[in-house]
Write an enzyme that holds these catalytic residues in place. Structure first.
Site, mmCIF file in Angstrom:
data_model
loop_
_atom_site.group_PDB
_atom_site.id
_atom_site.type_symbol
_atom_site.label_atom_id
_atom_site.label_comp_id
_atom_site.label_asym_id
_atom_site.label_seq_id
_atom_site.Cartn_x
_atom_site.Cartn_y
_atom_site.Cartn_z
ATOM 1 N N GLU A 121 85.010 71.843 11.515
ATOM 2 C CA GLU A 121 84.220 70.620 11.286
ATOM 3 C C GLU A 121 83.019 70.882 10.380
ATOM 4 O O GLU A 121 81.938 70.315 10.559
ATOM 5 C CB GLU A 121 83.790 69.979 12.613
ATOM 6 C CG GLU A 121 84.961 69.501 13.426
ATOM 7 C CD GLU A 121 84.849 68.065 13.900
ATOM 8 O OE1 GLU A 121 84.063 67.286 13.341
ATOM 9 O OE2 GLU A 121 85.570 67.719 14.841
ATOM 10 N N GLY A 122 83.223 71.750 9.399
ATOM 11 C CA GLY A 122 82.171 72.081 8.449
ATOM 12 C C GLY A 122 81.476 73.362 8.842
ATOM 13 O O GLY A 122 80.779 73.413 9.861
ATOM 14 N N GLY A 163 82.101 63.882 15.530
ATOM 15 C CA GLY A 163 82.844 65.072 15.864
ATOM 16 C C GLY A 163 81.972 66.303 15.997
ATOM 17 O O GLY A 163 82.218 67.159 16.852
ATOM 18 N N ARG A 164 80.939 66.401 15.171
ATOM 19 C CA ARG A 164 80.088 67.590 15.227
ATOM 20 C C ARG A 164 79.248 67.633 16.496
ATOM 21 O O ARG A 164 78.911 68.715 16.978
ATOM 22 C CB ARG A 164 79.220 67.652 13.972
ATOM 23 C CG ARG A 164 80.010 68.089 12.758
ATOM 24 C CD ARG A 164 79.300 67.882 11.445
ATOM 25 N NE ARG A 164 80.204 68.245 10.350
ATOM 26 C CZ ARG A 164 80.119 67.773 9.116
ATOM 27 N NH1 ARG A 164 79.171 66.907 8.797
ATOM 28 N NH2 ARG A 164 80.981 68.163 8.195
ATOM 29 N N GLY A 220 82.075 99.194 28.123
ATOM 30 C CA GLY A 220 83.449 99.475 27.742
ATOM 31 C C GLY A 220 84.447 98.448 28.254
ATOM 32 O O GLY A 220 85.486 98.214 27.623
ATOM 33 N N GLN A 279 77.933 93.269 25.165
ATOM 34 C CA GLN A 279 77.133 94.491 25.219
ATOM 35 C C GLN A 279 76.847 94.894 26.660
ATOM 36 O O GLN A 279 76.941 96.068 27.028
ATOM 37 C CB GLN A 279 75.824 94.289 24.452
ATOM 38 C CG GLN A 279 74.989 95.541 24.295
ATOM 39 C CD GLN A 279 75.646 96.569 23.388
ATOM 40 O OE1 GLN A 279 76.523 96.241 22.593
ATOM 41 N NE2 GLN A 279 75.236 97.820 23.530
ATOM 42 N N GLN A 318 65.046 96.223 33.261
ATOM 43 C CA GLN A 318 64.290 95.184 32.572
ATOM 44 C C GLN A 318 64.938 94.774 31.259
ATOM 45 O O GLN A 318 64.916 93.588 30.883
ATOM 46 C CB GLN A 318 62.850 95.644 32.327
ATOM 47 C CG GLN A 318 61.946 94.521 31.807
ATOM 48 C CD GLN A 318 60.513 94.984 31.621
ATOM 49 O OE1 GLN A 318 60.241 95.801 30.752
ATOM 50 N NE2 GLN A 318 59.606 94.473 32.447
ATOM 51 N N GLU A 338 92.720 72.228 3.406
ATOM 52 C CA GLU A 338 93.807 72.728 2.584
ATOM 53 C C GLU A 338 93.695 74.247 2.466
ATOM 54 O O GLU A 338 92.653 74.821 2.797
ATOM 55 C CB GLU A 338 93.773 72.054 1.207
ATOM 56 C CG GLU A 338 93.954 70.548 1.310
ATOM 57 C CD GLU A 338 93.944 69.833 -0.039
ATOM 58 O OE1 GLU A 338 93.748 70.503 -1.071
ATOM 59 O OE2 GLU A 338 94.144 68.599 -0.044
ATOM 60 N N GLY A 363 88.152 73.985 2.283
ATOM 61 C CA GLY A 363 87.862 73.677 3.675
ATOM 62 C C GLY A 363 86.770 72.648 3.836
ATOM 63 O O GLY A 363 87.025 71.494 4.173
#
Length: 382
Positions: A368-369, A247-248, A345, A341, A284, A130, A134
């Site tokens: 989903e939480g 679902g999770r 650019g 990163q 590196q 809602e 949430g």
């Protein structure tokens, strides 16, 4: 680099995984940038997914589906999300919530509402969140008040997939005002997405997942017959709790797909970009960054597939689902950040895949939480 190999995937789920990869390569990947840019609902790709038997196919064979297991749906999810998260969400939301009706609904409801979804003739969605609520399932305020042989629905729902496009939704609404009965005062209903008192519009455009559409729904004395109640009145919270365990795990697959996309795109870029007379993969610092991405990805994927097995077997499903969802979605976020990163650019150009992934990873850590809620579950259930 083969990140989503099938050696960790149970043998029974490998065939549908290969189907999903072929579909993603043919339909999702070539159209991802265009749909992201246009922000349009991918009706044509959804239709192709239905025809390919890769949408709503966790529904039972008796309804026209394939009765795909949780691990099979997870296998599809990671392949689709590597190709594009927005289109992938549209495909996986086409039957979102229908599983609740299959688990708790009666035969008449299944025949009328689920068969058309399983056969690709309709799509549906789940209306829970809602505008002001949430992750607090017990705090939802939309009401369904009994009036004779009907329920009268009033309130609002937000972030509802297919609230505009769907043929019907599974609705979570309050049916009891007793605050001492916090976990027994909500119920589930089947509602059509049309009729007097049902008003839905797309929410404002999102920064990511632009090919997936969510709605703001306002109910104003919207009436449905009492036979649209799913299961037992007052049992809605527990229905959703069980549903979200499955679902999770699938959302963890969303994270894995996005993380794989970020790593894949970064790998290609660092081996082609030159700085100071050599490609940047020779530095590196870059090698260590990519190594960390790979480490976190493999850790998240191992946890996710273990969690899928645990949830299917009913072994502490809430704990394992929460851990997998949290780890995989946050790994996707970290991998996208590092990939941006290394792209320098060029990472801010909207036509770049890494930029789309970077935007998209902000979403699964919330739905989903939110992951803060998942950490509460992990602690309590440990």
């Amino acid at each position: 680099m083969e990140l989503l190999d099938d050696t960790i995937v149970p043998e029974h789920a490998r065939e549908v995984k290969h189907e999903a990869r072929e579909f993603a390569e043919e339909y999702i990947e070539p159209n991802a940038e265009e749909y992201f840019r246009r922000g349009e609902y991918p009706h044509d790709i959804l239709e192709a997914g239905q025809e390919a038997g890769l949408v709503a196919q966790d529904l039972g064979e008796d309804l026209g589906g394939r009765d795909l297991s949780l691990t099979e749906v997870l296998a599809i999810g990671e392949e689709f999300y590597k190709a594009d998260a927005g289109i992938a969400l549209t495909l996986q939301l086409a039957s979102f919530g229908a599983e609740i009706v299959e688990e708790y609904g009666n035969d008449a409801q299944k025949e009328e509402y689920l068969r058309p979804v399983a056969q690709g003739d309709q799509i549906t969605g789940l209306a829970v969140s809602e505008p002001d609520t949430g992750s607090d399932l017990a705090g939802m305020q939309t009401t369904a008040e009994k009036d004779g042989d009907e329920y009268v629905i009033n309130g609002e729902k937000y972030w509802i997939g297919n609230g505009v496009e769907g043929d019907w939704l599974t609705l979570y609404a309050r049916t009891d005002d007793d605050e001492d009965n916090r976990y027994g005062n909500h119920s589930m209903f089947i509602i059509p997405t049309e009729g007097e008192g049902y008003n839905a519009e797309h929410i404002p455009e999102k920064m990511g997942f632009r090919a997936s559409k969510q709605a703001h729904i306002v109910f104003d004395d919207f009436r449905i017959p009492e036979e649209n109640l799913v299961g037992t009145e007052g049992a809605g919270f527990w229905m959703l709790a069980e549903f979200f365990n499955h679902g999770r795990v699938v959302v963890a697959g969303h994270g894995l797909g996005l993380a794989a996309a970020a790593i894949e795109e970064t790998w290609d870029f660092i081996h082609g970009r030159e700085e100071f007379g050599r490609t940047i993969n020779e530095f590196q610092a870059v090698q260590h960054g990519v190594a960390d991405m790979r480490l976190e990805f493999e850790s998240a994927r191992a946890l996710t597939w273990r969690a899928a097995e645990k949830v299917e077997q009913g072994e502490d499903p809430g704990l394992w689902a929460a851990m997998a969802k949290t780890k995989a979605t946050e790994t996707a976020t970290d991998c996208a950040e590092q990939g941006m990163q290394f792209h320098g650019g060029r990472s801010v150009l909207t036509d770049r895949r890494i930029a789309r992934v970077y935007r998209d990873v902000r979403v699964p850590v919330i739905y989903e939480g939110a992951n803060e809620i998942q950490r509460n579950l992990i602690y309590r259930q440990s």
